[in-house]
Design a protein around this motif. Sequence first.
Motif, mmCIF file in Angstrom:
data_model
loop_
_atom_site.group_PDB
_atom_site.id
_atom_site.type_symbol
_atom_site.label_atom_id
_atom_site.label_comp_id
_atom_site.label_asym_id
_atom_site.label_seq_id
_atom_site.Cartn_x
_atom_site.Cartn_y
_atom_site.Cartn_z
ATOM 1 N N LYS A 103 -3.548 4.185 3.182
ATOM 2 C CA LYS A 103 -2.684 5.329 2.599
ATOM 3 C C LYS A 103 -1.096 5.124 2.586
ATOM 4 O O LYS A 103 -0.796 4.281 3.360
ATOM 5 C CB LYS A 103 -3.038 6.456 3.102
ATOM 6 N N PRO A 104 -0.268 5.705 2.029
ATOM 7 C CA PRO A 104 1.115 5.678 2.173
ATOM 8 C C PRO A 104 1.595 5.446 3.684
ATOM 9 O O PRO A 104 2.505 4.597 3.790
ATOM 10 C CB PRO A 104 1.650 6.892 1.469
ATOM 11 N N ALA A 105 1.095 6.455 4.242
ATOM 12 C CA ALA A 105 1.788 6.392 5.779
ATOM 13 C C ALA A 105 1.394 5.138 6.538
ATOM 14 O O ALA A 105 2.078 4.540 7.226
ATOM 15 C CB ALA A 105 1.285 7.723 6.487
ATOM 16 N N GLN A 106 0.264 4.843 6.289
ATOM 17 C CA GLN A 106 -0.616 3.638 6.735
ATOM 18 C C GLN A 106 0.179 2.325 6.354
ATOM 19 O O GLN A 106 0.222 1.283 7.129
ATOM 20 C CB GLN A 106 -2.143 3.552 6.598
ATOM 21 N N ARG A 107 0.529 2.243 5.003
ATOM 22 C CA ARG A 107 1.269 0.870 4.700
ATOM 23 C C ARG A 107 2.748 1.103 5.424
ATOM 24 O O ARG A 107 2.940 -0.011 5.548
ATOM 25 C CB ARG A 107 1.533 1.250 3.071
ATOM 26 N N THR A 108 3.410 2.188 5.466
ATOM 27 C CA THR A 108 4.510 2.194 6.044
ATOM 28 C C THR A 108 4.376 1.572 7.779
ATOM 29 O O THR A 108 5.078 0.889 8.229
ATOM 30 C CB THR A 108 5.345 3.484 5.922
ATOM 31 N N ARG A 109 3.496 2.374 8.441
ATOM 32 C CA ARG A 109 3.296 2.113 9.844
ATOM 33 C C ARG A 109 2.912 0.498 10.034
ATOM 34 O O ARG A 109 3.128 0.275 11.061
ATOM 35 C CB ARG A 109 2.539 3.171 10.301
ATOM 36 N N HIS A 110 1.819 0.116 9.199
ATOM 37 C CA HIS A 110 0.833 -0.884 9.575
ATOM 38 C C HIS A 110 1.319 -1.872 8.884
ATOM 39 O O HIS A 110 1.470 -3.313 9.146
ATOM 40 C CB HIS A 110 -0.717 -0.412 9.947
ATOM 41 N N GLU A 220 -5.154 10.314 10.657
ATOM 42 C CA GLU A 220 -4.634 9.459 10.099
ATOM 43 C C GLU A 220 -4.892 7.996 10.297
ATOM 44 O O GLU A 220 -4.877 7.026 9.602
ATOM 45 C CB GLU A 220 -3.100 9.529 10.127
#
Length: 382
Positions: A103-110, A220
């Motif tokens: 997901k977008p937040a997972q792409r940024t974080r990981h 998340e």
Amino acid sequence: MSGSELAPRIRDFVEQHCIPAESATLAHDIPGLDRVILELREKARAAGLLAPQVPRELGGLGLGWADCVPVFEEAGRSLLGPGALHCAPPDQPNIHLLDRHAKPAQRTRHLLPLAAGAVRSFFAMTEPAPGVGSDPAMVRTTATRVPGGWRLDGRKWFASGARGAAFGIVVARAEEGISLFFVEAGMPGLTLVRDIGTLDAFGIGGHTELLLEDCRVGEEALLGRLGQGLALIQQRLEPARLFHCMRYIGLASRAMQLAQDYCRERQFFDQPLAGHQLVQALVADAHIDLFAARQMTAHVARRFEAGEDIRHESSMLKVFVSEAVSRVADRALQLTGAHGVSEDGPISLITRELRPFRIYDGASEVHRAAIGRRAFHRNLRP
């Protein structure tokens, strides 16, 4: 740039930087291996060779699957090459999986820091018996709903890359079915029990036993959808097997080249070993195995790039290549005698590195059973 154009540059980089940095003292030395890999990775970055398989939008070179075949073979000629070029497991198949499902937040974080080589990741599926091995459906680690997220409980081992990783992907069974969850290093409830000594010794981050005990993760942390885990595991494993084949063909090829060089120089009954027919036969069989392995790998890569279903071909490829490269390395060791057995040269280390591939990513016997079932159920023509 095509794979055929990039491959000579990769070969030169591996010859000049990776092979000279190899040492038997790095075997099972996870911090030492990390240090050397990071130094080599900066050199690869400066040379414009980092992450050949990573999409351009994530900072890589964006090669397609077919173009990766010659490139990964050249990288794989060194025990350090795939790590130096940031195309080693478990990060490489994890990047592929996250690029498709994060997901977008997972792409940024990981995903973004992982693709850039700024952090490492791990993948935790395998469990001690009676838990999951070659059959992903046997997962016993549980994911239980709690306020705000999930509680993970279970024991994993052979968690690839766990020591020193920033985060990992954990396979667990929720009420809705098998699912994948992000777990970050150092969080409460996650214990790195031990590093498992194995036959292969140059896996980045090693193979680790993990204990998940009331390990709380947020909503998340779910990767993909609940109950989608088996499909996601398959999407990760098929390209992982394919890339393994590319790399290990390079490693086996190097072992045989070293053996051929040795046989030209070593005298036996008043002539070089290379002059004896039994030696020539061993070398010929190695060349035949490698030729067939390369053709099969390129064929499956082209089909995968075209979006075709490669499950059947992937199983056949994995069985053949894993056994072929072991045969090649074994012949190289046999041809070089005491020199090959010793750690004065890399052949003994290469032999040990290749042998577990017949077990990792599904044992040969499990793949053979699946191939046979599909042949009968689909009435496939041989």
